[in-house]
Design an enzyme around this catalytic site. Structure first.
Site, PDB file in Angstrom:
ATOM      1  CE  LYS A  48      -2.407  -1.861   3.414  1.00  0.00           C
ATOM      2  NZ  LYS A  48      -3.380  -2.190   4.453  1.00  0.00           N
ATOM      3  CG  ASP A  67      -7.009  -4.110   7.839  1.00  0.00           C
ATOM      4  OD1 ASP A  67      -6.618  -5.266   7.631  1.00  0.00           O
ATOM      5  OD2 ASP A  67      -7.022  -3.241   6.953  1.00  0.00           O
TER       6      ASP A  67
END
Length: 463
Positions: A167, A203
């Site tokens: 990311k 997450d």
């Protein structure tokens, strides 16, 4: 001009545009083939002998206990997974008492690619600011759940080693290191705040935990945001690398399915735009499944398709703005905006104007929207294939799937697309439900405090 309520009926999308977008449209037969490959990759990831060669790593999280509603007290959560990160203070009473304060902090671009010490010092600084702002007792170590949304090899609930950055992050000195230790050292250097890191999690695990607090049959956590990943509750006997408490029957497994296809299993369905994005990324050859799905890449896929078709004189009379030619300029949020148009192309016109395309025709707007629909639908259908693999493997008759992430939350049809396609690909006797989420890391800390879980494993002691 801007289109209004008097705009004539939508024109048909050009046949040539439909032909050019066919590579984005995946049949159920293609998805079923991918599902067989992903199922094998997940099973390999769970195996002791096959894990090292599997691209889907299936990391053990060491989270074995889900919330049961008896958790009490104040807990901190730190959620790092993109250019912004959240710090939350959550107070739990009974099921009817829940209070949350939170702040969003930015990770400057120079820190995202700088030295790891700078990153963790920045996080510790923001934690201290948050604690001071909300008058948290600085003399008492507050339990904290740390959501770290990058591929992580865990050897305990409070010990995890970064496998690789994704990311857009590429901080030096962190890969292969225990990120909990790095956070604790940064907090200690400040000498102005006391925090007890009770658990580190992805997450996806946080999403699962968050939804499980409300709905006990939550067994899958899914993120479709900047990145894309899923975790699920697996039987301990199927997780050959697990060396924790085997008396407890289950443990959450973080699949890290974003790497699916890094061994070539996606090559048959990757487009020339996917290949260009991969080759031009910070991590070429890695996270290929994620790069076909997530918010970090969706807008860029659309932009590349628009530029390609305009260069073929199929859009905008062959004329392109400098902004449309600029890498990363077409935000994924634009895709959601464009697909939110209902009766006219007002949003599409605004987005194209913002991208420097002046006075696009109605036909241009229809074609651009079609491109967006094809790219976002493919994203949702790939997610659906992954979910169906997990649901079919678990073979439980009723499962709630906790879902979070900006693409899922803000795209107008993503929820519906996932529901419909997952239903088509899942065994007929399995019922599943999608549920939004938000406070999982704090609940991991809360459960750890509730049960006083052993936070050290045999593997950890041997280090």
């Amino acid at each position: 001009m801007c289109f209004d309520e008097d705009t004539p009926p939508s024109p048909a999308v050009q046949v040539t545009i439909k032909d050019d977008c066919k590579s984005f449209i995946l049949s159920n037969e293609q998805l079923t083939t991918l599902m067989k490959d992903m199922d094998k990759s997940i099973r390999n990831g769970l195996g002791k002998e096959t894990n090292s060669s599997s691209v889907v790593k299936c990391y053990v999280t060491y989270v074995q206990d889900l919330p049961n509603g008896t958790e009490r007290g104040k807990f901190l959560a730190l959620d790092l997974g993109g250019t912004n990160f959240r710090v939350l203070l959550i107070e739990l009473g009974d099921k009817n008492h829940f209070h949350m304060d939170f702040e969003i902090f930015k990770v400057p671009s120079q820190i995202q690619t700088g030295h790891g010490t700078e990153l963790f010092d920045h996080i510790a600084k923001c934690l201290a600011e948050f604690v001071n702002k909300y008058n948290v007792d600085s003399k008492k170590a507050l339990p904290l759940g740390f959501t770290f949304s990058f591929p992580l090899r865990q050897v305990g609930l409070t010990k995890g080693f970064l496998n690789s950055w994704t990311k857009g992050f590429n901080c030096s000195g962190v890969v292969g290191e225990d990120v909990v230790r790095l956070l604790k050292e940064a907090i200690k250097r400040r000498k102005d705040v006391q925090i007890d890191v009770c658990g580190i999690l992805n997450d996806t695990t946080g999403t699962l935990m968050s939804c499980a607090w409300k709905t006990p049959n939550t067994k899958i956590g899914l993120i479709v945001g900047t990145g894309c990943n899923a975790c699920y509750v697996e039987k301990v006997e199927n997780v050959e690398l697990f060396d924790g408490d085997k008396i407890k029957p289950h443990v959450i497994v973080n699949t890290e399915w974003g790497a699916f296809g890094d061994d070539g299993k996606l090559d048959a369905v990757r487009t020339k735009y996917d290949r260009e994005i991969d080759e031009d990324s910070l991590n070429p050859g890695q996270q290929r499944f994620e790069k076909m799905i997530s918010g970090m890449y969706m807008g860029e896929i659309v932009r590349l398709a628009i530029v390609d078709l305009a260069n073929q004189n199929k859009l905008f009379e062959g004329k392109l703005s400098e902004q449309m030619k600029t890498k990363g300029a077409f935000c994924t949020s634009f895709v959601s905006d464009i697909e939110s148009d209902i009766a006219n192309y007002g949003n599409t016109w605004k987005v194209l104007s913002e991208m420097g395309i002046n006075d696009p025709s109605l036909a241009d707007c229809a074609n651009v929207r079609y491109i967006c629909e094809c790219v976002s639908s493919r994203s949702a259908h790939l997610v659906s294939a992954g979910l169906a693999v997990i649901l079919n493997k678990m073979d439980e008759k009723s499962v709630t799937i906790g879902v979070d992430g900006s693409v899922y939350r803000f795209h107008p049809f993503f929820h519906k697309l996932i529901l419909e396609k997952t239903r088509q690909l899942t065994k007929a006797d399995i019922n599943f439900f999608l549920m939004g989420s938000g406070r999982g890391a704090a609940l991991v800390a809360a459960v750890a405090v509730r049960d006083e879980l052993p936070l050290v494993t045999n593997q950890e002691l041997s280090k």
